[in-house]
Design a protein around this motif. Structure first.
Motif, PDB file in Angstrom:
ATOM      1  N   LEU A 154      -1.472  22.643 -15.726  1.00 26.69           N
ATOM      2  CA  LEU A 154      -1.936  22.676 -14.337  1.00 26.69           C
ATOM      3  C   LEU A 154      -3.423  22.094 -14.110  1.00 26.69           C
ATOM      4  O   LEU A 154      -3.355  21.213 -13.142  1.00 26.69           O
ATOM      5  CB  LEU A 154      -1.710  23.956 -13.730  1.00 26.69           C
ATOM      6  CG  LEU A 154      -0.383  24.735 -13.637  1.00 26.69           C
ATOM      7  CD1 LEU A 154      -0.468  26.138 -13.123  1.00 26.69           C
ATOM      8  CD2 LEU A 154       0.557  23.660 -12.762  1.00 26.69           C
ATOM      9  N   ASP A 155      -4.277  22.328 -15.023  1.00 19.09           N
ATOM     10  CA  ASP A 155      -5.387  21.712 -15.098  1.00 19.09           C
ATOM     11  C   ASP A 155      -5.539  20.236 -15.239  1.00 19.09           C
ATOM     12  O   ASP A 155      -6.220  19.323 -14.287  1.00 19.09           O
ATOM     13  CB  ASP A 155      -6.344  22.274 -16.210  1.00 19.09           C
ATOM     14  CG  ASP A 155      -6.791  23.607 -15.894  1.00 19.09           C
ATOM     15  OD1 ASP A 155      -6.502  24.303 -14.686  1.00 19.09           O
ATOM     16  OD2 ASP A 155      -7.316  24.465 -16.682  1.00 19.09           O
ATOM     17  N   LYS A 156      -4.778  19.566 -15.963  1.00 17.42           N
ATOM     18  CA  LYS A 156      -4.302  18.188 -16.279  1.00 17.42           C
ATOM     19  C   LYS A 156      -4.081  17.624 -15.032  1.00 17.42           C
ATOM     20  O   LYS A 156      -4.318  16.718 -14.469  1.00 17.42           O
ATOM     21  CB  LYS A 156      -3.493  17.954 -17.327  1.00 17.42           C
ATOM     22  CG  LYS A 156      -4.452  18.089 -18.794  1.00 17.42           C
ATOM     23  CD  LYS A 156      -5.590  17.466 -18.868  1.00 17.42           C
ATOM     24  CE  LYS A 156      -6.054  17.374 -20.290  1.00 17.42           C
ATOM     25  NZ  LYS A 156      -7.164  16.338 -20.650  1.00 17.42           N
ATOM     26  N   GLU A 168      -6.635  17.419 -12.137  1.00 18.26           N
ATOM     27  CA  GLU A 168      -7.378  16.383 -12.629  1.00 18.26           C
ATOM     28  C   GLU A 168      -7.004  15.020 -12.015  1.00 18.26           C
ATOM     29  O   GLU A 168      -7.580  14.286 -11.674  1.00 18.26           O
ATOM     30  CB  GLU A 168      -7.653  16.230 -13.928  1.00 18.26           C
ATOM     31  CG  GLU A 168      -8.831  17.537 -14.506  1.00 18.26           C
ATOM     32  CD  GLU A 168      -8.843  17.362 -15.943  1.00 18.26           C
ATOM     33  OE1 GLU A 168      -8.837  16.113 -16.766  1.00 18.26           O
ATOM     34  OE2 GLU A 168      -9.321  18.397 -16.713  1.00 18.26           O
ATOM     35  N   ALA A 169      -5.878  14.674 -12.412  1.00 18.49           N
ATOM     36  CA  ALA A 169      -5.042  13.536 -12.050  1.00 18.49           C
ATOM     37  C   ALA A 169      -4.846  13.374 -10.394  1.00 18.49           C
ATOM     38  O   ALA A 169      -5.083  12.317  -9.885  1.00 18.49           O
ATOM     39  CB  ALA A 169      -3.604  13.528 -12.606  1.00 18.49           C
ATOM     40  N   TYR A 170      -4.693  14.550  -9.555  1.00 15.52           N
ATOM     41  CA  TYR A 170      -4.760  14.491  -8.341  1.00 15.52           C
ATOM     42  C   TYR A 170      -5.917  14.083  -7.708  1.00 15.52           C
ATOM     43  O   TYR A 170      -6.174  13.377  -6.752  1.00 15.52           O
ATOM     44  CB  TYR A 170      -3.990  16.001  -7.729  1.00 15.52           C
ATOM     45  CG  TYR A 170      -4.141  16.146  -6.460  1.00 15.52           C
ATOM     46  CD1 TYR A 170      -3.238  15.461  -5.659  1.00 15.52           C
ATOM     47  CD2 TYR A 170      -5.231  16.864  -5.688  1.00 15.52           C
ATOM     48  CE1 TYR A 170      -3.423  15.642  -4.010  1.00 15.52           C
ATOM     49  CE2 TYR A 170      -5.294  17.087  -4.313  1.00 15.52           C
ATOM     50  CZ  TYR A 170      -4.392  16.407  -3.587  1.00 15.52           C
ATOM     51  OH  TYR A 170      -4.402  16.370  -2.078  1.00 15.52           O
ATOM     52  N   GLU A 171      -7.071  14.815  -8.375  1.00 12.33           N
ATOM     53  CA  GLU A 171      -8.506  14.472  -7.644  1.00 12.33           C
ATOM     54  C   GLU A 171      -8.686  13.055  -7.926  1.00 12.33           C
ATOM     55  O   GLU A 171      -9.349  12.379  -7.288  1.00 12.33           O
ATOM     56  CB  GLU A 171      -9.482  15.517  -8.402  1.00 12.33           C
ATOM     57  CG  GLU A 171      -9.264  16.746  -8.094  1.00 12.33           C
ATOM     58  CD  GLU A 171      -9.608  16.938  -6.553  1.00 12.33           C
ATOM     59  OE1 GLU A 171     -10.482  16.236  -5.845  1.00 12.33           O
ATOM     60  OE2 GLU A 171      -8.750  17.896  -6.171  1.00 12.33           O
ATOM     61  N   GLU A 172      -8.318  12.510  -9.299  1.00 12.27           N
ATOM     62  CA  GLU A 172      -8.762  11.111  -9.567  1.00 12.27           C
ATOM     63  C   GLU A 172      -7.931  10.100  -8.574  1.00 12.27           C
ATOM     64  O   GLU A 172      -8.500   9.282  -8.014  1.00 12.27           O
ATOM     65  CB  GLU A 172      -8.467  10.690 -10.863  1.00 12.27           C
ATOM     66  CG  GLU A 172      -8.546   9.559 -11.321  1.00 12.27           C
ATOM     67  CD  GLU A 172      -8.401   9.222 -12.905  1.00 12.27           C
ATOM     68  OE1 GLU A 172      -8.383   8.246 -13.313  1.00 12.27           O
ATOM     69  OE2 GLU A 172      -8.481  10.137 -13.690  1.00 12.27           O
ATOM     70  N   ASN A 173      -6.524  10.541  -7.994  1.00 13.96           N
ATOM     71  CA  ASN A 173      -6.040   9.690  -7.187  1.00 13.96           C
ATOM     72  C   ASN A 173      -6.450   9.647  -5.844  1.00 13.96           C
ATOM     73  O   ASN A 173      -6.586   8.848  -5.366  1.00 13.96           O
ATOM     74  CB  ASN A 173      -4.206  10.219  -7.183  1.00 13.96           C
ATOM     75  CG  ASN A 173      -3.521   9.519  -8.217  1.00 13.96           C
ATOM     76  OD1 ASN A 173      -3.857   8.381  -8.844  1.00 13.96           O
ATOM     77  ND2 ASN A 173      -2.458   9.921  -8.131  1.00 13.96           N
ATOM     78  N   LYS A 174      -7.025  10.945  -5.451  1.00 11.75           N
ATOM     79  CA  LYS A 174      -7.630  11.005  -4.374  1.00 11.75           C
ATOM     80  C   LYS A 174      -8.934  10.192  -4.211  1.00 11.75           C
ATOM     81  O   LYS A 174      -9.302   9.456  -3.092  1.00 11.75           O
ATOM     82  CB  LYS A 174      -8.090  12.550  -3.882  1.00 11.75           C
ATOM     83  CG  LYS A 174      -8.610  12.807  -2.739  1.00 11.75           C
ATOM     84  CD  LYS A 174      -8.719  14.356  -2.505  1.00 11.75           C
ATOM     85  CE  LYS A 174      -9.400  14.735  -1.512  1.00 11.75           C
ATOM     86  NZ  LYS A 174      -9.870  16.537  -1.468  1.00 11.75           N
TER      87      LYS A 174
END
Length: 128
Positions: free
Chosen positions: A103-105, A108-114
């Motif tokens: 879930l942490d990963k 992180e991927a969501y934040e990077e996409n944002k």
């Protein structure tokens, strides 16, 4: 009580190994250049001519020694020796343990996409 060992029935071993490999008598016969009836006779024989045994072993993808020493008990013992460790079996192999929280990963991927999306919007505004 007698302690003499019963000699191995090579023909029976050939039959069982052929069946385990999923090969029909007719297919084996064609492969080694004999009739299906000859294969049947070989499988009913306790001893088999060494030259025929070599041809059969080659077609079955095993050694002559494997045919001579084949044991049903050994096959069952081999497969029964695997314990069910399916809890520890991952897609890659045994004892596949994650050292991170998935879930942490994902976050992180969501934040990077944002962040990438925000940069793309800024680039679009500058080009107008």
């Amino acid at each position: 009580m007698s302690t003499t060992l019963k000699p191995k029935h090579v023909g029976r071993n050939i039959s069982r190994l052929r069946e385990l490999r999923g090969i029909k008598q007719e297919a084996l016969a064609i492969a080694i250049g004999v009739s299906q009836q000859t294969i049947s006779n070989i499988e009913n024989s306790e001893n088999v001519d060494h030259d025929k045994l070599e041809l059969i072993a080659k077609e079955l993808g095993i050694t002559v020694e494997a045919i001579k020493n084949f044991s049903e008990d050994a096959v069952f013992n081999y497969f029964n020796s695997f314990s069910d460790n399916s809890i520890n079996q991952g897609p890659i192999g045994s004892h596949n343990i994650c050292n991170f929280n998935p879930l942490d990963k994902l976050l992180e991927a969501y934040e990077e996409n944002k962040k990438l999306y925000e940069r793309l919007l800024e680039a679009e505004k500058k080009n107008k």
